[in-house]
Design an enzyme around this catalytic site. Structure first.
Site, PDB file in Angstrom:
ATOM      1  N   PRO A  94       0.775  -1.192   0.324  1.00  0.00           N
ATOM      2  CA  PRO A  94      -0.087   0.264   0.390  1.00  0.00           C
ATOM      3  C   PRO A  94       1.328   0.999   0.472  1.00  0.00           C
ATOM      4  CG  PRO A  94      -0.732  -1.436   1.701  1.00  0.00           C
ATOM      5  CD  PRO A  94       0.014  -1.800   1.163  1.00  0.00           C
ATOM      6  N   GLU A  95       0.104   2.507  -0.520  1.00  0.00           N
ATOM      7  CA  GLU A  95       0.857   3.282  -1.066  1.00  0.00           C
ATOM      8  C   GLU A  95       0.727   4.273   0.727  1.00  0.00           C
ATOM      9  OE1 GLU A  95       2.794   3.669  -3.475  1.00  0.00           O
ATOM     10  OE2 GLU A  95       2.577   2.347  -4.483  1.00  0.00           O
TER      11      GLU A  95
ATOM     12  N   LYS B  92       3.478   4.768   5.558  1.00  0.00           N
ATOM     13  CA  LYS B  92       2.876   3.664   6.101  1.00  0.00           C
ATOM     14  C   LYS B  92       2.876   2.454   7.956  1.00  0.00           C
ATOM     15  CE  LYS B  92       5.408   2.586   1.485  1.00  0.00           C
ATOM     16  NZ  LYS B  92       5.701   2.025   0.526  1.00  0.00           N
TER      17      LYS B  92
ATOM     18  N   ARG C 165      10.845  -6.308  -7.261  1.00  0.00           N
ATOM     19  CA  ARG C 165       9.342  -5.393  -7.255  1.00  0.00           C
ATOM     20  C   ARG C 165       9.594  -5.477  -9.052  1.00  0.00           C
ATOM     21  NH1 ARG C 165       8.848  -1.389  -2.276  1.00  0.00           N
ATOM     22  NH2 ARG C 165       9.371  -3.332  -0.160  1.00  0.00           N
TER      23      ARG C 165
END
Length: 266
Positions: free
Chosen positions: A2-3, A51, A252
């Site tokens: 998640p950002e 985050k 990633r």
């Protein structure tokens, strides 16, 4: 992963559901917290830091959680079916008379003294969506290691907090640089503009249900597209038409346009 804008939205939902209310039930399903019971305590507030999520609770306690790749908090009404995943994925349950917050697949869950929160989040750089935001500090952090690839530097939360893999790809595109470009190869004005753009993008999306980075695109360029390059492998670049490419960076997937992002930006 998640950002920062997603985590902020999660914090806001949790704050709305829990803050100012007494917990009627708590269940922390990790071994080291198996005997912790927060029932009867009032949730003071829920906030995000980069985050990370910090749920502050009466008595000087903070429940610290992190979503990492696929963690989530879901809010349910009394009697509503829990649909966030199977029961064995539940790591936390916090309930009051009006709402139940259920944390699924949380890789980080710990109970801290509120005074010790910095032990969990003190390593973070300036938060793009937080009150501690400082563009000069963020830029200085990014440039500490000039040889480091741009994409890796942007993802390092010690430099600035809140950028995930989506914003990394989008920011590199907007800077017209590949994610593998040594960050020191960016001209000073471009590097400063990158930090400013990061702040603008996350601020623009902090309340949006659907993230978009293309709102400033010229008319006719991807009217129905929300992102410039992320997730668009082999589809035409919205700026030049060249097929978007993808490759792994630091385990990633990352996305870039081989024409628009062809080399150093000076």
């Amino acid at each position: 992963m998640p950002e920062g804008d997603t985590v902020l939205q999660t914090a806001n939902r949790l704050d709305t559901a829990l803050a100012g209310r007494v917990l009627t039930h708590s269940d922390l399903r990790v071994p080291r917290l198996a005997t912790a019971d927060l029932t009867g305590r009032t949730v003071l507030d829920v906030t995000s830091r980069g985050k990370h999520l910090l749920t502050r609770i009466e008595g000087g306690l903070t429940l610290h959680s992190h979503l990492r790749m696929d963690g989530a908090w879901r809010i349910y009404a009394p009697g509503e079916r829990w649909r966030g995943g199977p029961a064995h994925q539940i790591r936390a349950v916090l309930a009051n008379a009006e709402h139940t917050a259920v944390g699924y697949r949380l890789p980080v869950l710990e109970l801290l003294r509120t005074r010790d929160e910095e032990k969990a989040v003190g390593h973070l750089g300036p938060d793009l969506l937080g009150p501690d935001w400082n563009a000069e500090t963020a830029l200085r952090n990014l440039l500490t290691d000039p040889a480091r690839p741009l994409g890796e530097a942007l993802l390092d939360q010690r430099n600035l907090a809140g950028i995930g893999n989506i914003y990394k790809a989008e920011l590199c595109f907007l800077a017209r640089a590949t994610p593998w470009l040594p960050i020191g190869d960016l001209a000073a004005p471009t590097a400063a503009r990158l930090v400013t753009t990061a702040k603008q993008l996350l601020e623009a999306n902090r309340d949006r249900p659907m993230r978009t980075t293309t709102s400033a695109a010229p008319r006719g360029y991807g009217a129905n597209e929300r992102l410039w390059v992320y997730g668009r492998t082999n589809r035409p670049c919205l700026r030049c038409g060249t097929p978007i490419r993808t490759a792994d960076q630091d385990a990633r997937p990352t996305y870039w346009c081989p024409r628009c992002q062809s080399g150093p930006t000076h």
